[in-house]
Every structure is written in structure tokens, then in C-alpha cells.
Design an enzyme around this catalytic site. Structure first.
Site, PDB file in Angstrom:
ATOM      1  N   ARG A 126       3.706 -27.931  45.795  1.00 28.71           N
ATOM      2  CA  ARG A 126       4.993 -27.439  46.384  1.00 28.71           C
ATOM      3  C   ARG A 126       6.217 -26.918  45.642  1.00 28.71           C
ATOM      4  O   ARG A 126       6.255 -27.276  44.660  1.00 28.71           O
ATOM      5  CB  ARG A 126       5.384 -28.640  46.801  1.00 28.71           C
ATOM      6  N   HIS A 179       3.331 -19.014  51.970  1.00 28.81           N
ATOM      7  CA  HIS A 179       2.990 -20.196  52.238  1.00 28.81           C
ATOM      8  C   HIS A 179       1.608 -19.885  52.778  1.00 28.81           C
ATOM      9  O   HIS A 179       0.993 -20.929  53.872  1.00 28.81           O
ATOM     10  CB  HIS A 179       3.817 -21.525  52.549  1.00 28.81           C
TER      11      HIS A 179
HETATM   12  N1  LIG Z   1       0.080 -24.069  49.509  1.00 26.44           N
HETATM   13  C1  LIG Z   1      -0.874 -24.696  50.368  1.00 26.44           C
HETATM   14  O1  LIG Z   1      -0.791 -24.162  51.685  1.00 26.44           O
HETATM   15  C2  LIG Z   1      -1.472 -25.631  50.237  1.00 26.44           C
HETATM   16  C3  LIG Z   1      -2.671 -26.267  50.924  1.00 26.44           C
HETATM   17  C4  LIG Z   1      -2.777 -27.330  51.006  1.00 26.44           C
HETATM   18  C5  LIG Z   1      -2.812 -28.355  49.692  1.00 26.44           C
HETATM   19  N2  LIG Z   1      -1.547 -27.661  49.400  1.00 26.44           N
HETATM   20  C6  LIG Z   1      -1.075 -28.999  48.360  1.00 26.44           C
HETATM   21  O2  LIG Z   1      -1.684 -28.974  46.833  1.00 26.44           O
HETATM   22  C7  LIG Z   1      -1.945 -30.603  47.023  1.00 26.44           C
HETATM   23  C8  LIG Z   1      -2.852 -31.142  46.394  1.00 26.44           C
HETATM   24  O3  LIG Z   1      -4.262 -31.392  46.906  1.00 26.44           O
HETATM   25  P1  LIG Z   1      -4.878 -31.841  46.529  1.00 26.44           P
HETATM   26  O4  LIG Z   1      -5.999 -32.304  47.891  1.00 26.44           O
HETATM   27  O5  LIG Z   1      -6.093 -31.388  45.540  1.00 26.44           O
HETATM   28  O6  LIG Z   1      -4.901 -33.399  46.006  1.00 26.44           O
HETATM   29  P2  LIG Z   1      -5.826 -34.669  45.509  1.00 26.44           P
HETATM   30  O7  LIG Z   1      -6.585 -34.758  46.001  1.00 26.44           O
HETATM   31  O8  LIG Z   1      -4.284 -36.485  45.919  1.00 26.44           O
HETATM   32  O9  LIG Z   1      -5.669 -34.188  44.123  1.00 26.44           O
HETATM   33  C9  LIG Z   1      -3.569 -34.899  43.255  1.00 26.44           C
HETATM   34  C10 LIG Z   1      -4.020 -35.037  41.922  1.00 26.44           C
HETATM   35  O10 LIG Z   1      -3.123 -34.853  41.303  1.00 26.44           O
HETATM   36  C11 LIG Z   1      -2.735 -35.689  39.722  1.00 26.44           C
HETATM   37  N3  LIG Z   1      -1.123 -36.095  40.028  1.00 26.44           N
HETATM   38  C12 LIG Z   1      -0.443 -36.296  41.369  1.00 26.44           C
HETATM   39  N4  LIG Z   1       0.384 -37.121  40.605  1.00 26.44           N
HETATM   40  C13 LIG Z   1       0.512 -37.061  39.207  1.00 26.44           C
HETATM   41  C14 LIG Z   1       1.498 -37.467  38.012  1.00 26.44           C
HETATM   42  N5  LIG Z   1       2.688 -37.444  38.136  1.00 26.44           N
HETATM   43  N6  LIG Z   1       0.761 -37.320  36.745  1.00 26.44           N
HETATM   44  C15 LIG Z   1       0.260 -36.044  36.307  1.00 26.44           C
HETATM   45  N7  LIG Z   1      -1.098 -35.970  37.856  1.00 26.44           N
HETATM   46  C16 LIG Z   1      -0.728 -36.615  38.618  1.00 26.44           C
HETATM   47  C17 LIG Z   1      -4.094 -36.406  41.081  1.00 26.44           C
HETATM   48  O11 LIG Z   1      -4.368 -37.224  39.757  1.00 26.44           O
HETATM   49  P3  LIG Z   1      -5.181 -38.315  39.522  1.00 26.44           P
HETATM   50  O12 LIG Z   1      -6.592 -37.978  39.987  1.00 26.44           O
HETATM   51  O13 LIG Z   1      -5.614 -38.988  38.521  1.00 26.44           O
HETATM   52  O14 LIG Z   1      -4.741 -39.111  40.824  1.00 26.44           O
HETATM   53  C18 LIG Z   1      -4.958 -35.821  41.409  1.00 26.44           C
HETATM   54  O15 LIG Z   1      -6.042 -35.294  40.430  1.00 26.44           O
HETATM   55  C19 LIG Z   1      -1.345 -30.996  47.909  1.00 26.44           C
HETATM   56  O16 LIG Z   1      -0.652 -32.315  47.710  1.00 26.44           O
HETATM   57  C20 LIG Z   1      -0.203 -29.985  48.755  1.00 26.44           C
HETATM   58  O17 LIG Z   1       0.950 -30.524  48.215  1.00 26.44           O
HETATM   59  C21 LIG Z   1      -0.768 -26.374  48.833  1.00 26.44           C
END
Ligand SMILES: NC(=O)c1ccc[n+]([C@@H]2O[C@H](COP(=O)([O-])OP(=O)(O)OC[C@H]3O[C@@H](n4cnc5c(N)ncnc54)[C@H](OP(=O)(O)O)[C@@H]3O)[C@@H](O)[C@H]2O)c1
Length: 309
Positions: free
Chosen positions: A224, A272
Site C-alpha cells: 500500500r 496497482h
Molecule cells: N498491489 C496489489 O495488487 C495488492 C494485491 C493484494 C494485496 N496487496 C497488499 O498486500 C498486503 C499483504 O497481503 P497478505 O495476504 O500477505 O497479508 P497477510 O497474510 O495478512 O500478511 C501480512 C504480514 O504482514 C505482517 N505484519 C503486519 N503488521 C505488521 C507489523 N506492524 N510489523 C511487522 N509485520 C507486520 C504480518 O505479520 P504476522 O505474520 O506476524 O501476523 C504478516 O506476516 C495486503 O494487506 C494488501 O495491502 C496488494
């Protein structure tokens, strides 16, 4: 069963058709701004407006058509007290791995520099980089980050990852929590963000943090835009501390026409698209989860409102 469908971009027809195929017993209700609808059992939405929240009070669950939850969670106390279910992978992790691998290989093989040289008619072989010194650091080791880390590992790069809670990923050096962030950044040649946007990650990558990266490091942001302090990144690129950035996400999207990123040749911009929701796969996943909930079972990928993701 009635399912409310809404997308901020208005492209909802194909979703309604796919839901009709996947859940023929359900009636799809297309919500439009200013048009209250009869009570629905579930809502499947993306990029909601404040007016939509009223329609969501009585549903059994809200399903999001993507992985990011910030566009809904920003409503805070106004959110209805019902489970919110994000999309779980549904083909996005593979796309993220492709995007990140492309960006990392481009910087590793210096294709960005060759592109600039070619535009100036310059034939000048550059010295090759050493892979064992080209460490990729992945912020966020969740569904998408873990797969990106694995893919880069398979390409032979040293990979480190950072998350909130401790992780154990084969071949990946794992760092945990804010106290380990500076250490993590100081050994990262290409920083790839796959963090959710939360109050803790908003502006996380500011001048101080980005300066912890070694001289000549790169940034790839596919998470993001608001995680990056954009003027700080630009200043560090202009100063040469950061050699380049590949950005798929921005604080304001679409990236406004006068934004200075457009004119910085060391910034690569995509609109995006790093991991698009694959509609058929998403509908299949959501329909399966609706059937589980109807049977009184639990489902994966329920958003934790306290964590913010
Ligand atoms: N650009 C695009 O097209 C696109 C598409 C899809 C998603 N995204 C973005 O990608 C993000 C990640 O997706 P995901 O499915 O992988 O999410 P997820 O499975 O919820 O994983 C989030 C990761 O971030 C870590 N995290 C969260 N807050 C943190 C903090 N304060 N300090 C350190 N680590 C932290 C979490 O740690 P823990 O494992 O310890 O909980 C987890 O490992 C989404 O939220 C979205 O914003 C972008």
C-alpha cells in the site's frame, strides 16, 4: 439467500453472473449509492462508500473481493459488528511472486541501467553483481510475502523477512518486531513490501528507515502506498542513497498527473496491478465459505480488527 454485491469501480455484472453460477440458490442484489435494498444474508464488496455501511449491519458476514482490508477498516467505529472475511491468496501470491522476481532480477542484472543507457545510445557493459551479496528483504511474511520470499529463494537470492510474530521459513532469515527492523533493513539490498496498511505500517518507510538500507539499495512496493513517505523516498533517490524503486501502489491512486514520481527515471510505476483479483477463483472461494457458514462451520481469513489485518 440474498447476497449484496458492490464494487467501487461499478464493474459488478460479471461478479453477479459468476455468483449465479456458483450459488444458483442465491439472489444477487446489486447495491447502488442512495438505493437502500432489502436485508441481505451476505455482502461481497470492494472499495465501499460510507453509505454502504448501513446496508451491512444485518448481514451474517462481509466478504472482501481482495486481500487488503484497509479500505473497509478505515471506517473504524462505524463498522458493523459482523465478521469480515478477506480473500485468501486466490491466485494473488503467484502474481506477486512474478512481479517481485521481475523487479529483483531487473535490478540484479542491471537492466534498469541498460534501459537508460540504450535511450542515450550508449553501449557500455557494466560489471556483474554478486548474487550472494544481493540480499532481498521481504516486509510481511503472510500469504503473499511468504510466497514471494520462497520464489526469490528459488532464484538463488539470499532472502530475509520481517513480520510481527516469529516465523520459521526454510532458507529465509526471519526477523521479528519493531526492535529488529533496523537490523533487517541494514542488510537488505532490495526491500519488497508486502505489509498490510495499518496504523503501525502507515509511513513506516520514512527517511529514517529508508536511510537504514545500504547505499544503492532498491525499493519494491506492492503493498500500500501510504506505507512510504513519498517525499522522503524521492529525496533519497535524488541523493543516490536509494538507486531506484518499483512502485505499484501510491498514497493517492490513480497517481496524480503532477506527481514528481512520474518524472523520476529511477522510479518504475505500474498502476496497482501486481496481483489482481482473479474473479472466478475469488467467487469460488467466497461461495465455498458462504456454504461453510451456512452449515455453522468456521472459515479461514477472518480479519482481526484489533491487529488491523
Ligand atoms: N498491489 C496489489 O495488487 C495488492 C494485491 C493484494 C494485496 N496487496 C497488499 O498486500 C498486503 C499483504 O497481503 P497478505 O495476504 O500477505 O497479508 P497477510 O497474510 O495478512 O500478511 C501480512 C504480514 O504482514 C505482517 N505484519 C503486519 N503488521 C505488521 C507489523 N506492524 N510489523 C511487522 N509485520 C507486520 C504480518 O505479520 P504476522 O505474520 O506476524 O501476523 C504478516 O506476516 C495486503 O494487506 C494488501 O495491502 C496488494
Amino acid at each position: 439467500m440474498r447476497i449484496l454485491l458492490y464494487r467501487g469501480d461499478g464493474v459488478i455484472g460479471p461478479w453477479a453472473r459468476d455468483f449465479a453460477d456458483a450459488l444458483p440458490q442465491a439472489e444477487a442484489v446489486l447495491w447502488q449509492e442512495g438505493q437502500p435494498v432489502e436485508r441481505c444474508d451476505y455482502a461481497v464488496i470492494w472499495a465501499p462508500t460510507p453509505a454502504l455501511l448501513d446496508q451491512l449491519k444485518h448481514v451474517k458476514a462481509i466478504f472482501l473481493m481482495g486481500a487488503g482490508v484497509d479500505a473497509l477498516l478505515k471506517f473504524g467505529d462505524a463498522l458493523p459488528d459482523v465478521p469480515i472475511v478477506r480473500l485468501g491468496d486466490a491466485g494473488m501470491a503467484e502474481q506477486m511472486a512474478e512481479y517481485a522476481a521481475h523487479a529483483v532480477l531487473r535490478y540484479f542484472r542491471r537492466f534498469d541501467e541498460y534501459e537508460r543507457q540504450a535511450r542515450q545510445g550508449v553501449w557500455n557493459p557494466l560489471s556483474p553483481r554478486v548474487k550472494s551479496e544481493f540480499t532481498v528483504g521481504v516486509l510481511g511474511l503472510g500469504k503473499l510475502g511468504a510466497q514471494v520470499a520462497r520464489a526469490l529463494r528459488q532464484l538463488g537470492f539470499p532472502v530475509r523477512g520481517w513480520s510481527r510474530t516469529a516465523k520459521d521459513l526454510p532458507g529465509v532469515e526471519c526477523f521479528t518486531g519493531m526492535e529488529a527492523l533496523d537490523d533487517f533493513l541494514s542488510g537488505t539490498q532490495v526491500l519488497v513490501s508486502l505489509l498490510p496498511l495499518t496504523p503501525e505500517t502507515n509511513n513506516l518507510l520514512d527517511r529514517a528507515r529508508l536511510s537504514k538500507l545500504p547505499q544503492g539499495a532498491y525499493l519494491v512496493n506492492v503493498a500500500r502506498g501510504a506505507q512510504v513517505a513519498e517525499p522522503d523516498l524521492l529525496a533519497l533517490i535524488k541523493s543516490g542513497h536509494i538507486a531506484g524503486a518499483t512502485l505499484d501502489v501510491f498514497r493517492n491512486e490513480p497517481l496524480p498527473a503532477p506527481h514528481p514520481f512520474w518524472n523520476e527515471p529511477r522510479i518504475t510505476i505500474t498502476p496497482h496491478i501486481s496481483a489482481l483479483t482473479l474473479r472466478e477463483e475469488a467467487v469460488r472461494q467466497i461461495a465455498d465459505k458462504i456454504m461453510l457458514l451456512e452449515r455453522g462451520e468456521t472459515v479461514a481469513d477472518i480479519v482481526d480488527l484489533n491487529r488491523g489485518y
